[in-house]
Motif scaffolding. Sequence first.
Motif, short mmCIF file in Angstrom:
data_model
loop_
_atom_site.label_atom_id
_atom_site.label_comp_id
_atom_site.label_asym_id
_atom_site.label_seq_id
_atom_site.Cartn_x
_atom_site.Cartn_y
_atom_site.Cartn_z
N ASP A 59 0.85 -1.20 0.00
CA ASP A 59 0.00 0.00 0.00
C ASP A 59 0.88 1.25 0.00
O ASP A 59 1.56 1.54 0.97
N VAL A 60 0.86 1.98 -1.14
CA VAL A 60 1.59 3.25 -1.23
C VAL A 60 0.64 4.44 -1.35
O VAL A 60 1.05 5.56 -1.63
N GLY A 61 -0.66 4.16 -1.20
CA GLY A 61 -1.65 5.22 -1.29
C GLY A 61 -2.32 5.32 -2.63
O GLY A 61 -3.24 6.13 -2.82
N TYR A 62 -1.90 4.51 -3.61
CA TYR A 62 -2.51 4.53 -4.94
C TYR A 62 -3.80 3.70 -4.92
O TYR A 62 -4.02 2.87 -4.02
N ASP A 63 -4.67 3.92 -5.93
CA ASP A 63 -5.94 3.19 -6.00
C ASP A 63 -5.71 1.68 -6.02
O ASP A 63 -6.45 0.92 -5.40
N LYS A 64 -4.69 1.26 -6.78
CA LYS A 64 -4.34 -0.15 -6.85
C LYS A 64 -3.08 -0.38 -6.00
O LYS A 64 -2.17 0.44 -6.02
N ASP A 65 -3.03 -1.49 -5.30
CA ASP A 65 -1.83 -1.80 -4.52
C ASP A 65 -0.64 -1.97 -5.45
O ASP A 65 -0.75 -2.53 -6.55
N ALA A 66 0.53 -1.50 -5.00
CA ALA A 66 1.75 -1.60 -5.79
C ALA A 66 2.32 -3.02 -5.69
O ALA A 66 2.04 -3.76 -4.74
N LEU A 116 9.20 -11.36 4.16
CA LEU A 116 8.33 -10.24 4.51
C LEU A 116 7.20 -10.69 5.42
O LEU A 116 6.85 -11.87 5.46
N GLU A 117 6.62 -9.73 6.11
CA GLU A 117 5.47 -9.99 6.96
C GLU A 117 4.35 -9.01 6.61
O GLU A 117 4.62 -7.88 6.19
N LYS A 118 3.13 -9.43 6.80
CA LYS A 118 1.99 -8.53 6.59
C LYS A 118 2.08 -7.34 7.55
O LYS A 118 2.46 -7.49 8.70
N ASP A 119 1.77 -6.14 7.04
CA ASP A 119 1.82 -4.87 7.78
C ASP A 119 3.25 -4.40 8.09
O ASP A 119 3.43 -3.45 8.85
N GLN A 120 4.25 -5.04 7.50
CA GLN A 120 5.63 -4.60 7.70
C GLN A 120 5.86 -3.25 7.02
O GLN A 120 5.38 -3.02 5.90
N LEU A 121 6.57 -2.34 7.67
CA LEU A 121 6.90 -1.03 7.09
C LEU A 121 8.11 -1.15 6.19
O LEU A 121 9.12 -1.76 6.56
N LEU A 122 8.01 -0.54 5.01
CA LEU A 122 9.10 -0.56 4.04
C LEU A 122 9.28 0.84 3.45
O LEU A 122 8.32 1.60 3.35
N MET A 123 10.51 1.13 3.06
CA MET A 123 10.78 2.34 2.29
C MET A 123 11.03 1.88 0.86
O MET A 123 12.01 1.18 0.59
N VAL A 124 10.12 2.21 -0.04
CA VAL A 124 10.13 1.66 -1.39
C VAL A 124 10.25 2.78 -2.42
O VAL A 124 9.86 3.92 -2.17
N GLN A 125 10.79 2.42 -3.59
CA GLN A 125 10.97 3.40 -4.67
C GLN A 125 10.20 2.92 -5.91
O GLN A 125 10.18 1.73 -6.22
N ILE A 126 9.56 3.86 -6.60
CA ILE A 126 8.81 3.53 -7.82
C ILE A 126 9.80 3.26 -8.96
O ILE A 126 10.66 4.11 -9.27
N VAL A 127 9.71 2.10 -9.59
CA VAL A 127 10.55 1.80 -10.75
C VAL A 127 9.73 1.75 -12.04
O VAL A 127 10.28 1.82 -13.13
N SER A 133 -4.43 -0.87 -15.99
CA SER A 133 -5.10 -1.30 -14.76
C SER A 133 -4.13 -1.75 -13.68
O SER A 133 -4.54 -2.20 -12.62
N LYS A 134 -2.83 -1.60 -13.94
CA LYS A 134 -1.82 -2.06 -12.99
C LYS A 134 -1.35 -0.92 -12.10
O LYS A 134 -1.25 0.23 -12.54
N GLY A 135 -1.05 -1.25 -10.85
CA GLY A 135 -0.48 -0.27 -9.94
C GLY A 135 1.01 -0.10 -10.20
O GLY A 135 1.57 -0.73 -11.10
N PRO A 136 1.68 0.76 -9.43
CA PRO A 136 3.12 0.96 -9.62
C PRO A 136 3.90 -0.32 -9.30
O PRO A 136 3.44 -1.18 -8.54
N ARG A 137 5.11 -0.42 -9.87
CA ARG A 137 6.04 -1.50 -9.51
C ARG A 137 7.12 -0.90 -8.63
O ARG A 137 7.60 0.21 -8.89
#
Length: 540
Positions: A59-66, A116-127, A133-137
């Motif tokens: 979840d990065v805040g986009y309509d579709k999960d990344a 990974l674990e569910k609800d784990q916090l990550l710092m991620v970068q958009i590639v 219909s696809k979310g970010p990678r």
Amino acid sequence: MKSELFIDVQPSEVSIALTEDNRLVSLQKEARNIAYAVGDIYLAKVKKLMPGLNAAFVDVGYDKDAFLHYLDLGSQFASYCEFLKQAFDDKKRVPSLSRMKLLPDINKHGSVTDTLEKDQLLMVQIVKEPISSKGPRLTTEITFTGRFLVLIPFSDKISISQKIKTTEEKVRLRQLVESIRPKNFGVIVRTSAEGKRVAELNHELKTLLKCWEDTVANAQRSTPPTLVFEEESRIVSMLRDVFSPSFESIYVNDAETFGQISKYVSLIAPERQEIVKLYAKDEPIFDHFNVTKQIKSSFGKTVSFRSGAYIIIEHTEALHVIDVNSGNRSRAANDQESNALEVNLRAADEIARQLRLRDMGGIIVIDFIDMNKAEHRQALYDHMREVMANDRARHNILPLSKFGLMQITRQRVRPALDVVTAEKCPSCFGKGEVQPSLLFTDTLKEKLEYLINDLKVNNFIMYVHPYVDAYLKKGLVSLSRRWKLELGGKFKIMPDQSLAYLEYRVLDRDKNVIELAEEKDLETSSTKSKNKAKERNKGD
């Protein structure tokens, strides 16, 4: 080769056009308030683990999960997680990555459920930006890109651009970077670093390190999902990837952006600062430099290129298909084989341009005109590789198949640029019923009266189609001049090639669009004109 860059800054979007010998070869359009762009870094939370895909939805805040694949976690993911744990445990200070001991690499063939674990916090970068219909990678291998260097936390590797050919320069740059690089930070040396002094490289490296520290500090203060890093200026970011010191001119029509670009060019190429020029005329910048006309002719389903030959471009979700047609060529060669080779070679030139222009990515299948001779098919393949050599996007070209098809794969990180060249009728709004075009001038005058008398707007510009502009300004006592005398001359009427025939656009003194167009406009004008005609008839 004469290369020029034209930057059209509008309130809602920025367009950058690159021309070579006055021919449009690249066009980028980007909204000024764009989110989820390549390079943006988010503090995010793992939403769902997908063992079958060996990936996670984040979840990065986009309509579709990344989408985050296991292979995009990076080999140093264990060190990355340990660093984030320290950062979130003590939010008052940013941990020092240089003093940290890196942990062993994770297993390349491991499982996302074990990592990974569910609800784990990550710092991620958009590639890869959201496409269709696809979310970010995403990736957790964070990078910070500068003009000369790319900084990679949790790495100790130094890589040199393959486009730097001389061994001596590669050795020199590697030694320089090794002397200034902090521990646990990897560096990629870009092509533009060739010949640069250590002071310039060190200054940029310190700037990138500051970006890393600020990003971690922002993440410590934030609640997911939150954007924690983006480029200081989206326009400068776009320019950085296309800029070349060989540019003859860079024209920009916005004073603030002109200042940003001048500052950027003065830092990376001080001797070339004079190439940045402010365009301050009222005529649209793309119209003045003949870019609008090239955009109209270069996009769309069918593109003509020489002597009646043309290509047809079709887009689908999975691939792009291009069909080459010889058309009704008037000066064709005597035999069909030579004619086919000539058309195919010229088509290859245009296709290479179209791939860059539209930023088409993924799989491209080209149906060239059939050729029987093996040497002709090889010549076409070699020519396509040659004209694609300057394409910055990673690509792979396969020889022609026995069916005469050429397959190309090209890197895709953004949606393909699809400029709609067909114009929606501004008179009927797509309904198929058009009001008399002669009454359009009544509508324009009503709008001018409304702007001046009701809204009290001054010093605005009304843009109309060039044909309408010529009609309004014809004669010694033109309609335009009469309106100015009647209403006051604190406005201008200017042509704009991007507008449809019966379309208009109004900008205030700050170049902001004043929304006036309504579907009822022409109907109102028609009704008023009929009423005036009835009154005249009664008087007679």
